[in-house]
Motif scaffolding. Structure first.
Motif, PDB file in Angstrom:
ATOM      1  N   VAL A   7      27.923  49.260  62.535  1.00  0.00           N
ATOM      2  CA  VAL A   7      27.885  50.655  62.966  1.00  0.00           C
ATOM      3  C   VAL A   7      27.163  51.484  61.918  1.00  0.00           C
ATOM      4  CG1 VAL A   7      29.234  52.679  63.635  1.00  0.00           C
ATOM      5  CG2 VAL A   7      30.044  50.382  64.251  1.00  0.00           C
ATOM      6  N   LEU A   8      26.093  52.148  62.327  1.00  0.00           N
ATOM      7  CA  LEU A   8      25.356  53.072  61.466  1.00  0.00           C
ATOM      8  C   LEU A   8      24.697  54.114  62.360  1.00  0.00           C
ATOM      9  CD1 LEU A   8      24.355  53.871  58.640  1.00  0.00           C
ATOM     10  CD2 LEU A   8      22.333  52.443  59.063  1.00  0.00           C
ATOM     11  N   MET A   9      25.149  55.364  62.243  1.00  0.00           N
ATOM     12  CA  MET A   9      24.684  56.408  63.146  1.00  0.00           C
ATOM     13  C   MET A   9      23.176  56.584  63.133  1.00  0.00           C
ATOM     14  SD  MET A   9      27.362  57.535  64.729  1.00  0.00           S
ATOM     15  CE  MET A   9      27.775  55.789  64.732  1.00  0.00           C
ATOM     16  N   SER A  10      22.550  56.412  61.987  1.00  0.00           N
ATOM     17  CA  SER A  10      21.117  56.701  61.857  1.00  0.00           C
ATOM     18  C   SER A  10      20.220  55.492  62.070  1.00  0.00           C
ATOM     19  CB  SER A  10      20.843  57.279  60.460  1.00  0.00           C
ATOM     20  OG  SER A  10      21.281  56.363  59.458  1.00  0.00           O
ATOM     21  N   TYR A  11      20.757  54.376  62.516  1.00  0.00           N
ATOM     22  CA  TYR A  11      19.989  53.133  62.541  1.00  0.00           C
ATOM     23  C   TYR A  11      18.748  53.224  63.429  1.00  0.00           C
ATOM     24  CZ  TYR A  11      18.828  48.173  62.828  1.00  0.00           C
ATOM     25  OH  TYR A  11      18.181  46.967  62.754  1.00  0.00           O
ATOM     26  N   VAL A  39      24.564  46.195  67.125  1.00  0.00           N
ATOM     27  CA  VAL A  39      24.424  47.365  66.267  1.00  0.00           C
ATOM     28  C   VAL A  39      24.695  48.604  67.105  1.00  0.00           C
ATOM     29  CG1 VAL A  39      22.940  48.695  64.733  1.00  0.00           C
ATOM     30  CG2 VAL A  39      22.674  46.204  64.857  1.00  0.00           C
ATOM     31  N   MET A  40      25.620  49.444  66.640  1.00  0.00           N
ATOM     32  CA  MET A  40      25.907  50.707  67.315  1.00  0.00           C
ATOM     33  C   MET A  40      25.353  51.853  66.493  1.00  0.00           C
ATOM     34  SD  MET A  40      29.759  50.344  68.841  1.00  0.00           S
ATOM     35  CE  MET A  40      30.385  48.953  67.917  1.00  0.00           C
ATOM     36  N   ALA A  41      24.640  52.756  67.157  1.00  0.00           N
ATOM     37  CA  ALA A  41      24.019  53.888  66.476  1.00  0.00           C
ATOM     38  C   ALA A  41      24.093  55.114  67.370  1.00  0.00           C
ATOM     39  CB  ALA A  41      22.561  53.570  66.147  1.00  0.00           C
ATOM     40  N   ALA A  42      23.873  56.271  66.764  1.00  0.00           N
ATOM     41  CA  ALA A  42      23.913  57.522  67.521  1.00  0.00           C
ATOM     42  C   ALA A  42      22.679  57.668  68.403  1.00  0.00           C
ATOM     43  CB  ALA A  42      24.006  58.703  66.561  1.00  0.00           C
ATOM     44  N   ASP A  95      34.481  40.038  67.258  1.00  0.00           N
ATOM     45  CA  ASP A  95      35.413  39.423  66.314  1.00  0.00           C
ATOM     46  C   ASP A  95      35.566  40.238  65.041  1.00  0.00           C
ATOM     47  OD1 ASP A  95      35.971  36.709  67.650  1.00  0.00           O
ATOM     48  OD2 ASP A  95      33.780  36.817  67.665  1.00  0.00           O
ATOM     49  N   ALA A  96      34.482  40.897  64.628  1.00  0.00           N
ATOM     50  CA  ALA A  96      34.515  41.682  63.393  1.00  0.00           C
ATOM     51  C   ALA A  96      33.518  42.818  63.504  1.00  0.00           C
ATOM     52  CB  ALA A  96      34.190  40.816  62.180  1.00  0.00           C
ATOM     53  N   VAL A  97      33.831  43.914  62.835  1.00  0.00           N
ATOM     54  CA  VAL A  97      32.924  45.058  62.822  1.00  0.00           C
ATOM     55  C   VAL A  97      32.703  45.493  61.388  1.00  0.00           C
ATOM     56  CG1 VAL A  97      34.840  46.687  63.177  1.00  0.00           C
ATOM     57  CG2 VAL A  97      32.490  47.399  63.691  1.00  0.00           C
ATOM     58  N   CYS A  98      31.457  45.830  61.062  1.00  0.00           N
ATOM     59  CA  CYS A  98      31.080  46.261  59.724  1.00  0.00           C
ATOM     60  C   CYS A  98      30.670  47.726  59.769  1.00  0.00           C
ATOM     61  CB  CYS A  98      29.911  45.426  59.197  1.00  0.00           C
ATOM     62  SG  CYS A  98      30.237  43.651  59.145  1.00  0.00           S
ATOM     63  N   TRP A  99      31.432  48.551  59.085  1.00  0.00           N
ATOM     64  CA  TRP A  99      31.071  49.961  58.960  1.00  0.00           C
ATOM     65  C   TRP A  99      30.025  50.047  57.849  1.00  0.00           C
ATOM     66  CZ3 TRP A  99      33.399  50.869  63.180  1.00  0.00           C
ATOM     67  CH2 TRP A  99      34.723  50.472  63.424  1.00  0.00           C
ATOM     68  N   ALA A 100      28.796  50.460  58.187  1.00  0.00           N
ATOM     69  CA  ALA A 100      27.689  50.407  57.229  1.00  0.00           C
ATOM     70  C   ALA A 100      27.723  51.517  56.190  1.00  0.00           C
ATOM     71  CB  ALA A 100      26.354  50.431  57.967  1.00  0.00           C
ATOM     72  N   GLY A 107      33.143  54.473  58.583  1.00  0.00           N
ATOM     73  CA  GLY A 107      34.154  53.740  57.839  1.00  0.00           C
ATOM     74  C   GLY A 107      35.436  54.519  57.621  1.00  0.00           C
ATOM     75  N   TYR A 108      35.323  55.843  57.454  1.00  0.00           N
ATOM     76  CA  TYR A 108      36.525  56.635  57.196  1.00  0.00           C
ATOM     77  C   TYR A 108      37.386  56.787  58.440  1.00  0.00           C
ATOM     78  CZ  TYR A 108      34.765  60.893  59.517  1.00  0.00           C
ATOM     79  OH  TYR A 108      34.323  61.811  60.441  1.00  0.00           O
ATOM     80  N   LEU A 109      36.785  56.602  59.632  1.00  0.00           N
ATOM     81  CA  LEU A 109      37.551  56.656  60.879  1.00  0.00           C
ATOM     82  C   LEU A 109      38.123  55.294  61.239  1.00  0.00           C
ATOM     83  CD1 LEU A 109      35.197  58.919  63.058  1.00  0.00           C
ATOM     84  CD2 LEU A 109      37.340  59.579  61.952  1.00  0.00           C
ATOM     85  N   ASN A 110      37.408  54.223  60.859  1.00  0.00           N
ATOM     86  CA  ASN A 110      37.853  52.847  61.125  1.00  0.00           C
ATOM     87  C   ASN A 110      38.302  52.658  62.577  1.00  0.00           C
ATOM     88  OD1 ASN A 110      38.316  50.190  60.002  1.00  0.00           O
ATOM     89  ND2 ASN A 110      40.505  50.579  60.192  1.00  0.00           N
ATOM     90  N   PRO A 111      37.436  53.005  63.544  1.00  0.00           N
ATOM     91  CA  PRO A 111      37.844  52.969  64.952  1.00  0.00           C
ATOM     92  C   PRO A 111      37.790  51.571  65.571  1.00  0.00           C
ATOM     93  CG  PRO A 111      35.592  53.725  64.810  1.00  0.00           C
ATOM     94  CD  PRO A 111      36.055  53.504  63.394  1.00  0.00           C
ATOM     95  N   ALA A 112      38.629  50.679  65.087  1.00  0.00           N
ATOM     96  CA  ALA A 112      38.638  49.305  65.588  1.00  0.00           C
ATOM     97  C   ALA A 112      40.031  48.927  66.058  1.00  0.00           C
ATOM     98  CB  ALA A 112      38.190  48.346  64.493  1.00  0.00           C
TER      99      ALA A 112
END
Length: 369
Positions: A7-11, A39-42, A95-100, A107-112
């Motif tokens: 996850v990276l909003m600006s990717y 990859v999740m982005a805005a 299976d796993a998510v990486c907050w970039a 990462g501060y929300l940790n929405p998993a």
């Protein structure tokens, strides 16, 4: 085989950003190892072709370029993005998510969901009193600094690093080093080649302004804007300042348009050396690594990860000596055939371990997959 999300909003693919390159290389490595990366982005969706597995969120829309303030405004009510990310993770059976990142990577929300392993990717050690940073560190199952320099920085900052596992940044594209005969010709008369994001902290305008009067070797600068910036308008001001400095020496300095990730090592392969003029510590420095990978020596300041990365394949000067000292060190290196040859020969080995597959393997091990 596993499904791993980033996850990276600006990717953006081919964006001049170390975090984007890091994710892009991990995506490539995971695919080669038989895993499924997402990859999740805005939003909004850019005009360029989307790569497989790139998902644009509908709950977060950002301007181009965006600042921290824009992201905070978009996340003022975090409920929509938390719900959307959770839904996507569940639908794809991740299976796993990486907050970039702490903020830009959520990462501060940790929405998993509880069943999904989470990792916080660290590209900068933040102040211990920063609330979002503390939340992100506490929430993630594992913390993954992008270099040993960052891992050491966590220890020096007094952080609990018991859950820290280094997942090194990897070079997105690997190119054969320049042959010895051609390398000597480059030492004698080849251009100095620099690739950078247009950021004030990179010190590029100051470097060009410090160009020695008698310097007659070509200096070729690739300068690119990203979809984010720390200071509103900072990229445009940097571009303007660099163009003004170029206009003082148009016989020597050329500014080239942006390159794709895959084109950067090839560009460096045709250069005599590169200069890293960043005035703040680089926590990895992709452009230094890409130059080294093709045998191109690096000259920079003695701070951050650049001296560690380059080792005997580079030359460093004290930060307080300023950009004039960078040109002096570069001139001395290029005038020393034996020293240059040793630096060039040592360069590829300095970064040989930073492959997509090895970094992806390190990430999988850190996630317990």
């Amino acid at each position: 085989m596993s499904t791993i999300a980033f996850v990276l909003m600006s990717y953006r693919t081919n964006q001049p950003s170390g975090i984007d390159r890091s994710i892009g290389a991990l995506v490539k490595g995971l695919r080669r190892l038989g895993h499924t990366p997402l990859v999740m982005a805005a939003g909004p969706t850019p005009q360029d072709r989307l790569e497989p597995g790139l998902i644009r969120l509908r709950s977060v829309m950002l301007p181009q370029p965006a600042t921290n303030a824009d992201v905070l405004a978009a996340l003022a009510d975090p409920t929509p993005v938390v719900e959307e990310v959770r839904r996507i993770l569940a639908e794809h059976r991740v299976d796993a998510v990486c907050w970039a990142d702490t903020l830009w990577g959520l990462g501060y929300l940790n929405p998993a969901p509880d069943s999904v392993t989470t990792a916080l990717m660290v590209h900068k050690i933040r102040p211990s009193n920063e609330e979002r940073w503390r939340h992100a560190l506490a929430a993630a199952d594992v913390i993954c600094p992008a270099s040993d320099y960052l891992a050491d920085g966590g220890t020096e900052a007094g952080l609990d690093t018991s859950r820290w596992v280094t997942v090194p940044n990897a070079l997105h594209t690997l190119t054969s080093p320049t042959a010895a005969g051609e390398r000597e010709k480059l030492r004698e008369a080849g251009p100095v080649r620099i690739v950078s994001r247009a950021d004030p902290a990179k010190g590029l305008a100051e470097l060009l302004e410090a160009l020695p009067t008698g310097w007659d070797r070509p200096v070729e600068l690739v300068l690119a804007k990203a979809g984010f910036e720390l200071q509103s308008g900072g990229q445009s001001r940097t571009l303007a300042a660099c163009r003004a400095a170029r206009d003082l020496r148009p016989d020597v300095v050329t500014i080239w348009p942006p390159l794709r990730w895959s084109e950067v090592p090839v560009f460096f392969a045709g250069g005599a050396a590169t200069v890293i003029s960043t005035r703040v510590p680089e926590t990895f420095c992709f452009t230094a690594a890409e130059a080294l990978s093709v045998g191109t020596p690096v000259v920079g300041f003695d701070l951050g990860n650049v001296p560690r990365l380059a080792g005997e394949a580079g030359r460093t000067v004290a930060l307080d000596t300023g950009p004039h000292a960078l040109w002096a060190a570069l001139g001395e290196l290029l005038a020393d055939p034996d020293g240059y040859r040793r630096a060039s020969m040592a360069a590829p080995g300095r970064v040989a371990r930073f492959t997509p597959e090895q970094s992806a393997g390190s990430l999988l091990a850190a996630l317990g997959l």
